[in-house]
Write an enzyme that holds these catalytic residues in place. Structure first.
Site, PDB file in Angstrom:
ATOM      1  N   ASP A  71       0.809  -1.214   0.000  1.00  0.00           N
ATOM      2  CA  ASP A  71       0.000   0.000   0.000  1.00  0.00           C
ATOM      3  C   ASP A  71       0.849   1.274   0.000  1.00  0.00           C
ATOM      4  O   ASP A  71       0.304   2.377  -0.101  1.00  0.00           O
ATOM      5  CB  ASP A  71      -1.005   0.002   1.159  1.00  0.00           C
ATOM      6  CG  ASP A  71      -0.368  -0.181   2.522  1.00  0.00           C
ATOM      7  OD1 ASP A  71       0.624  -0.937   2.627  1.00  0.00           O
ATOM      8  OD2 ASP A  71      -0.851   0.419   3.502  1.00  0.00           O
ATOM      9  N   HIS A 118       7.781   0.160  12.925  1.00  0.00           N
ATOM     10  CA  HIS A 118       6.583  -0.391  12.267  1.00  0.00           C
ATOM     11  C   HIS A 118       6.610  -1.918  12.239  1.00  0.00           C
ATOM     12  O   HIS A 118       5.579  -2.568  12.426  1.00  0.00           O
ATOM     13  CB  HIS A 118       6.496   0.168  10.851  1.00  0.00           C
ATOM     14  CG  HIS A 118       5.347  -0.362  10.046  1.00  0.00           C
ATOM     15  ND1 HIS A 118       4.062  -0.427  10.531  1.00  0.00           N
ATOM     16  CD2 HIS A 118       5.284  -0.840   8.772  1.00  0.00           C
ATOM     17  CE1 HIS A 118       3.267  -0.936   9.598  1.00  0.00           C
ATOM     18  NE2 HIS A 118       3.984  -1.201   8.527  1.00  0.00           N
ATOM     19  N   ASP A 122       4.501   4.210   7.973  1.00  0.00           N
ATOM     20  CA  ASP A 122       3.713   3.706   9.086  1.00  0.00           C
ATOM     21  C   ASP A 122       4.605   3.609  10.319  1.00  0.00           C
ATOM     22  O   ASP A 122       5.766   3.239  10.219  1.00  0.00           O
ATOM     23  CB  ASP A 122       3.220   2.298   8.768  1.00  0.00           C
ATOM     24  CG  ASP A 122       2.238   2.253   7.600  1.00  0.00           C
ATOM     25  OD1 ASP A 122       1.686   3.292   7.203  1.00  0.00           O
ATOM     26  OD2 ASP A 122       2.029   1.147   7.061  1.00  0.00           O
TER      27      ASP A 122
END
Lengths: 300, 300
Positions: free
Chosen positions: A65, A138, A209
């Protein structure tokens, strides 16, 4: 001008309203891309950005993503007759990923692509601004990025300089550039006498992230704007952290600790058809919070 | 119901109006995807298709504009809690491609993905319909696909059966199913006496990317609809063929040779802001030509 354009404000499951992660940061005529989820090249068009302005791509980590739009974008640049070389920064593994695509997809580009497997620290220095990276928390190796404008000298006080006997002309420029000057009468004038305090440059931090972590707070220290992972609301704090993400409130807590001026929440899970509760949770902790949305622009 | 939905009608350079190659073909409750360019999963949503209906993905070749949406779509199916296995058909190399993505991106799916490196011939047989492949002429190994509905028995002539002494009831069903029956009076009735001619099933052929070639004409033989590569207009015939593509007129010529009922032009170059000249060139050769556009639906 410094401008931040949220190209994709969604998380791993894109929706028609929140596409996958991508943020363009423009400094004057140069545009940098942080992450490149599927569909980024069309969001780039929708935002009215110009492919010719792209100076560097920075991939936080190799999850799809954040990455699946990269091949298409690089091919589109080639089809648009780009000849300037392009730097692609990412975590270890990105060079092998690109080599594999070349092997199986037969990708050919009409411009040099320089791949940099990046370590935390200074990645790019363009005099007026630079881009720094930090190692986030992350799961897989993940980088946060900050575009940092160079500090600018303080404002030149014309009246004070004139009162000290400096004649308008070349001496003004030398003082503004930080040089000490000697007047015809032998008197010495140093810049600090006629310049106000140094003005800190603007800073745009991108921490996506990540779990809440010290490195993200440091990267966002005194940031003009922090664009931050805000995958879930407080009701899913445990799940957010187990999966390597922040809640909206945790993003806000980091913005507060970093003394940031403004927070933009992004990487919002598709489960939130209405993201206002997340914004409310963030605002309760850090007043200058905004909910990111696709094609939102923040001009600093 | 057989329905064809053009998800992306563009070529290698996607635009806001023509995204990269992807076509959904629905047969009753089953949906098949032919190619999966970047953005296909969002086009799927825009078309109102349901992820749970997807029964198979067929990749024509490994060029990015036919492939770059695959990883995102497969991950989205997983995030949507798919548990049914899924077959992915493609040319040689697709298994290695997928393995490389698993290695560098850490892709994990919550359902079994069966990868079939496909050869020309029958790929899938679902009784009521099947999917066949042919080797096209593009450059890299490239497959065309056709969804072929099974032929249906001729219409049952109730009046004729009654006149022959067949009583309404189970004997009607057996005759309709192709069985010979014996009446109480000893007389034998064979299906051909009471059934009209066999009705040919519908056929949807997808030939993208390809130069004009015999295999594409055969695949589209008597097709209800042919969705065909139509990258350029006649002014670029040489370039089209050099790059392994058709012009609109060449697509129309193949539709005519194949005795297709209808042609839909797709894979249209981004250079044609107005694609009407291409449609005019096709229509001059084959009257039942249509210009494909994103989210166009053809119900057969």
């Amino acid at each position: 001008m410094v401008r931040v354009v949220i190209l994709g404000s969604g998380a791993s499951l894109p929706t028609l309203y929140r596409q996958c992660a991508a943020v363009a940061v423009q400094y004057e005529g140069d545009v940098y891309l942080f992450d490149c989820g599927e569909g980024t090249q069309l969001q780039w068009r929708r935002a009215g950005l110009r492919f010719g302005r792209l100076r560097g791509i920075f991939i936080s980590h190799l999850h799809g993503d954040h990455l699946n739009g990269l091949v298409g974008l690089l091919q589109t640049l080639s089809l648009n007759d780009r000849s300037d070389s392009l730097r692609l920064y990412g975590p270890p593994g990105i060079a092998d990923y690109w080599a594999a695509l070349g092997r199986y997809q037969g990708v050919r580009l009409g411009y040099p692509l320089e791949i940099v497997e990046a370590a935390p620290g200074l990645l790019l220095d363009a005099t007026s601004h630079r881009i720094e990276a930090a190692r986030l928390d992350h799961g897989p190796p993940t980088l946060g990025f900050a575009l940092v404008e160079s500090d600018k000298p303080g404002r030149f006080d014309v009246d004070l300089a004139t009162a000290l006997g400096v004649q308008p002309g070349p001496l003004f420029g030398r003082l503004q550039n930080g040089e000490t000057v000697r007047l015809d009468n032998g008197q010495v004038v140093v810049p600090d006498q006629v310049l106000g305090p140094t003005r800190a440059g603007r800073r745009v931090a991108y921490c996506v992230d990540t779990r809440p972590c010290r490195a993200a707070v440091d990267l966002a220290s005194n940031a003009t704007v922090l664009v931050c992972d805000s995958t879930f609301g407080s009701e899913l704090t445990e799940e957010a952290n187990a999966r390597g993400h922040c809640t909206a409130a945790q993003a806000a807590q980091m913005a507060a600790e970093a003394n940031a001026q403004r927070l933009v929440l992004t990487h919002v899970s598709a489960r939130y058809h209405d993201a206002r509760p997340l914004l409310a949770e963030a605002t309760a902790v850090f007043a200058e919070s905004s909910m990111g949305r696709d094609l939102m622009e923040i001009v600093l």
